[in-house]
Design a protein around this motif. Structure first.
Motif, mmCIF file in Angstrom:
data_model
loop_
_atom_site.group_PDB
_atom_site.id
_atom_site.type_symbol
_atom_site.label_atom_id
_atom_site.label_comp_id
_atom_site.label_asym_id
_atom_site.label_seq_id
_atom_site.Cartn_x
_atom_site.Cartn_y
_atom_site.Cartn_z
ATOM 1 N N GLY A 97 4.664 50.524 45.276
ATOM 2 C CA GLY A 97 4.538 51.120 43.782
ATOM 3 C C GLY A 97 5.247 52.440 43.855
ATOM 4 N N GLY A 98 4.856 53.297 42.889
ATOM 5 C CA GLY A 98 5.371 54.610 42.744
ATOM 6 C C GLY A 98 4.523 55.671 43.487
ATOM 7 N N GLY A 99 4.808 56.758 43.405
ATOM 8 C CA GLY A 99 4.031 58.022 43.724
ATOM 9 C C GLY A 99 3.904 57.902 45.396
ATOM 10 N N VAL A 100 2.659 58.230 45.968
ATOM 11 C CA VAL A 100 2.589 58.478 47.316
ATOM 12 C C VAL A 100 2.872 56.990 48.029
ATOM 13 C CG1 VAL A 100 0.170 58.193 47.610
ATOM 14 C CG2 VAL A 100 1.221 59.761 49.130
ATOM 15 N N LEU A 121 -1.499 68.075 49.700
ATOM 16 C CA LEU A 121 -1.426 68.112 48.420
ATOM 17 C C LEU A 121 0.033 68.284 47.999
ATOM 18 C CD1 LEU A 121 -4.576 67.453 47.819
ATOM 19 C CD2 LEU A 121 -4.382 69.504 49.333
ATOM 20 N N PHE A 122 0.397 67.327 47.028
ATOM 21 C CA PHE A 122 1.780 67.413 46.493
ATOM 22 C C PHE A 122 1.704 68.270 45.209
ATOM 23 C CE2 PHE A 122 5.441 64.639 44.847
ATOM 24 C CZ PHE A 122 6.247 64.778 45.977
ATOM 25 N N GLY A 123 2.391 69.578 45.555
ATOM 26 C CA GLY A 123 2.568 70.293 44.665
ATOM 27 C C GLY A 123 1.474 71.459 44.451
ATOM 28 N N PRO A 153 -3.948 61.828 50.928
ATOM 29 C CA PRO A 153 -3.321 62.209 49.520
ATOM 30 C C PRO A 153 -4.534 62.435 48.638
ATOM 31 C CG PRO A 153 -3.237 59.989 49.737
ATOM 32 C CD PRO A 153 -3.843 60.390 50.779
ATOM 33 N N SER A 154 -4.223 63.252 47.589
ATOM 34 C CA SER A 154 -5.006 63.115 46.448
ATOM 35 C C SER A 154 -5.307 61.867 45.781
ATOM 36 C CB SER A 154 -4.792 64.288 45.317
ATOM 37 O OG SER A 154 -5.674 64.466 44.570
ATOM 38 N N ILE A 155 -6.266 60.942 46.149
ATOM 39 C CA ILE A 155 -6.411 59.604 45.668
ATOM 40 C C ILE A 155 -6.556 59.602 44.293
ATOM 41 C CG2 ILE A 155 -7.602 57.256 45.776
ATOM 42 C CD1 ILE A 155 -8.211 58.380 48.955
ATOM 43 N N SER A 156 -6.099 58.745 43.477
ATOM 44 C CA SER A 156 -6.393 58.377 42.013
ATOM 45 C C SER A 156 -5.908 59.634 41.128
ATOM 46 C CB SER A 156 -7.719 58.198 41.638
ATOM 47 O OG SER A 156 -7.985 56.797 42.313
ATOM 48 N N THR A 157 -5.270 60.384 41.704
ATOM 49 C CA THR A 157 -4.817 61.533 40.378
ATOM 50 C C THR A 157 -3.595 61.650 39.857
ATOM 51 O OG1 THR A 157 -4.390 63.167 42.446
ATOM 52 C CG2 THR A 157 -6.641 63.147 41.548
ATOM 53 N N GLY A 158 -2.802 60.515 40.443
ATOM 54 C CA GLY A 158 -1.466 60.405 40.019
ATOM 55 C C GLY A 158 -1.374 59.360 38.572
ATOM 56 N N ALA A 159 -0.960 57.995 39.052
ATOM 57 C CA ALA A 159 -0.687 57.202 38.209
ATOM 58 C C ALA A 159 -2.013 56.686 37.327
ATOM 59 C CB ALA A 159 -0.059 55.992 38.457
ATOM 60 N N TYR A 160 -3.188 56.778 38.245
ATOM 61 C CA TYR A 160 -4.478 56.086 38.009
ATOM 62 C C TYR A 160 -5.148 57.350 37.163
ATOM 63 C CZ TYR A 160 -4.034 52.103 40.767
ATOM 64 O OH TYR A 160 -3.677 50.702 41.321
ATOM 65 N N GLY A 161 -4.683 58.432 36.945
ATOM 66 C CA GLY A 161 -5.137 59.266 35.855
ATOM 67 C C GLY A 161 -6.562 60.115 36.118
ATOM 68 N N ASN A 208 -3.019 55.842 52.398
ATOM 69 C CA ASN A 208 -2.147 55.457 51.184
ATOM 70 C C ASN A 208 -3.007 55.143 49.992
ATOM 71 O OD1 ASN A 208 -0.104 54.754 49.630
ATOM 72 N ND2 ASN A 208 0.110 52.731 50.542
ATOM 73 N N ALA A 209 -2.611 55.904 48.888
ATOM 74 C CA ALA A 209 -3.320 55.510 47.712
ATOM 75 C C ALA A 209 -2.490 54.200 47.209
ATOM 76 C CB ALA A 209 -3.326 56.553 46.647
ATOM 77 N N ALA A 210 -3.174 53.097 47.439
ATOM 78 C CA ALA A 210 -2.555 51.726 47.486
ATOM 79 C C ALA A 210 -3.286 51.233 45.986
ATOM 80 C CB ALA A 210 -2.837 50.955 48.608
ATOM 81 N N GLY A 228 4.837 54.648 47.145
ATOM 82 C CA GLY A 228 6.178 54.414 47.292
ATOM 83 C C GLY A 228 6.746 55.256 48.280
ATOM 84 N N ALA A 229 6.421 56.423 48.249
ATOM 85 C CA ALA A 229 7.078 57.426 49.533
ATOM 86 C C ALA A 229 6.657 56.793 50.860
ATOM 87 C CB ALA A 229 6.479 58.672 49.101
ATOM 88 N N ILE A 230 5.386 56.253 50.944
ATOM 89 C CA ILE A 230 4.877 55.851 52.368
ATOM 90 C C ILE A 230 5.774 54.947 52.766
ATOM 91 C CG2 ILE A 230 3.179 54.814 53.694
ATOM 92 C CD1 ILE A 230 1.343 56.998 52.150
HETATM 93 P P1 ADP Z 1 -2.626 56.935 42.402
HETATM 94 O O1 ADP Z 1 -2.253 55.685 41.754
HETATM 95 O O2 ADP Z 1 -3.794 56.699 43.090
HETATM 96 O O3 ADP Z 1 -3.041 57.883 41.154
HETATM 97 P P2 ADP Z 1 -0.363 58.315 42.907
HETATM 98 O O4 ADP Z 1 0.574 58.179 44.214
HETATM 99 O O5 ADP Z 1 0.400 57.935 41.531
HETATM 100 O O6 ADP Z 1 -1.645 57.350 43.202
HETATM 101 O O7 ADP Z 1 -0.973 59.849 42.975
HETATM 102 C C1 ADP Z 1 -1.699 60.359 43.738
HETATM 103 C C2 ADP Z 1 -1.552 61.676 44.488
HETATM 104 O O8 ADP Z 1 -0.313 61.712 45.392
HETATM 105 C C3 ADP Z 1 -0.696 62.572 43.117
HETATM 106 O O9 ADP Z 1 -1.258 63.903 43.016
HETATM 107 C C4 ADP Z 1 0.658 62.764 43.585
HETATM 108 O O10 ADP Z 1 1.113 63.934 43.130
HETATM 109 C C5 ADP Z 1 0.651 62.502 45.181
HETATM 110 N N1 ADP Z 1 1.894 62.236 45.668
HETATM 111 C C6 ADP Z 1 2.926 61.727 45.508
HETATM 112 N N2 ADP Z 1 3.941 61.703 46.397
HETATM 113 C C7 ADP Z 1 3.179 62.263 47.445
HETATM 114 C C8 ADP Z 1 3.552 62.392 48.802
HETATM 115 N N3 ADP Z 1 4.856 62.099 49.182
HETATM 116 N N4 ADP Z 1 2.560 63.138 49.585
HETATM 117 C C9 ADP Z 1 1.582 63.699 49.114
HETATM 118 N N5 ADP Z 1 1.143 63.407 47.955
HETATM 119 C C10 ADP Z 1 1.826 62.833 47.302
#
Ligand code: ADP
Length: 176
Positions: free
Chosen positions: A36-39, A159-161, A120-128, A27-29, A41-43
């Motif tokens: 939180g949101g993103g991965v 990878l998400f997307g 997952p791809s750590i730090s590449t969502g909300a953490y920019g 988990n990218a916690a 929240g999904a986990i």
């Molecule tokens: P961070 O805060 O570390 O940036 P985020 O969750 O915002 O974490 O994003 C990290 C990555 O996880 C992003 O590339 C996002 O698209 C991806 N992500 C979001 N939901 C999922 C999922 N259900 N499974 C795998 N990757 C996900």
């Protein structure tokens, strides 16, 4: 796409990490382990409240480190919660901290005798964190780890997307 590293295999797949059946998912916690949101929240949504209950007991996790809980209702025995850096321009040791998040997760999985892990791809969502740079660091750190003796035989990057998948594919091709 996949590559063999020593006696292990690194897979890149496009998908949702909550559907994985590896021994652990990562988990990218955040450092408070507060969800939180993103991965994250999904986990927690898919895994149910037991995971958050364990996170509350653990209390927190510094950036670049990792902690472990059970997998709750997920198809995995464990969730490894790691905290990647917030990207603030690249001069705040972001690269070192991102590499550390991957390495500490692998070390924790090894210490528990786990044989397969999904990131997952750590730090590449909300953490920019810029995706291409983060992909290089992630794949370099993981492949370097697997070159040493380890029981971890399978590492999956989920990878998400399409865009994330393609950036990781490009990065993997450049390091093999
Ligand atoms: P961070 O805060 O570390 O940036 P985020 O969750 O915002 O974490 O994003 C990290 C990555 O996880 C992003 O590339 C996002 O698209 C991806 N992500 C979001 N939901 C999922 C999922 N259900 N499974 C795998 N990757 C996900």
């Amino acid at each position: 796409m996949d590559i063999k590293v020593n006696e292990s295999i690194v897979f890149l797949v496009e998908g949702d990490i909550t559907k994985e059946k590896t021994d652990a998912i990562v988990n990218a916690a955040n450092s408070r382990l507060a969800g939180g949101g993103g991965v994250d929240g999904a986990i927690h949504r898919a895994g149910g409240p037991a995971i958050m209950e364990e996170c509350r007991k653990i209390g927190g996790c510094p950036t670049g480190k990792a902690v472990i809980t059970t997998g709750g209702k997920l198809d995995v025995k464990h969730v490894i919660h790691t905290v990647g850096p917030i990207y603030r321009g690249g001069m705040k040791n972001e690269a070192g901290l991102l590499a550390s998040a991957y390495k500490e997760s692998l070390k924790l999985a090894s210490s528990k005798g786990l044989k397969s892990i999904a990131f997952p791809s750590i730090s590449t969502g909300a953490y920019g964190y810029p995706l291409a740079e983060a992909a290089n660091i992630a794949l370099k750190t993981v492949t370097d780890y697997l070159k040493e003796k380890t029981d971890i035989k399978t590492v999956r990057f989920v990878l998400f997307g399409r865009q994330a998948y393609e950036e990781y594919e490009k990065a993997l091709k450049s390091i093999v």
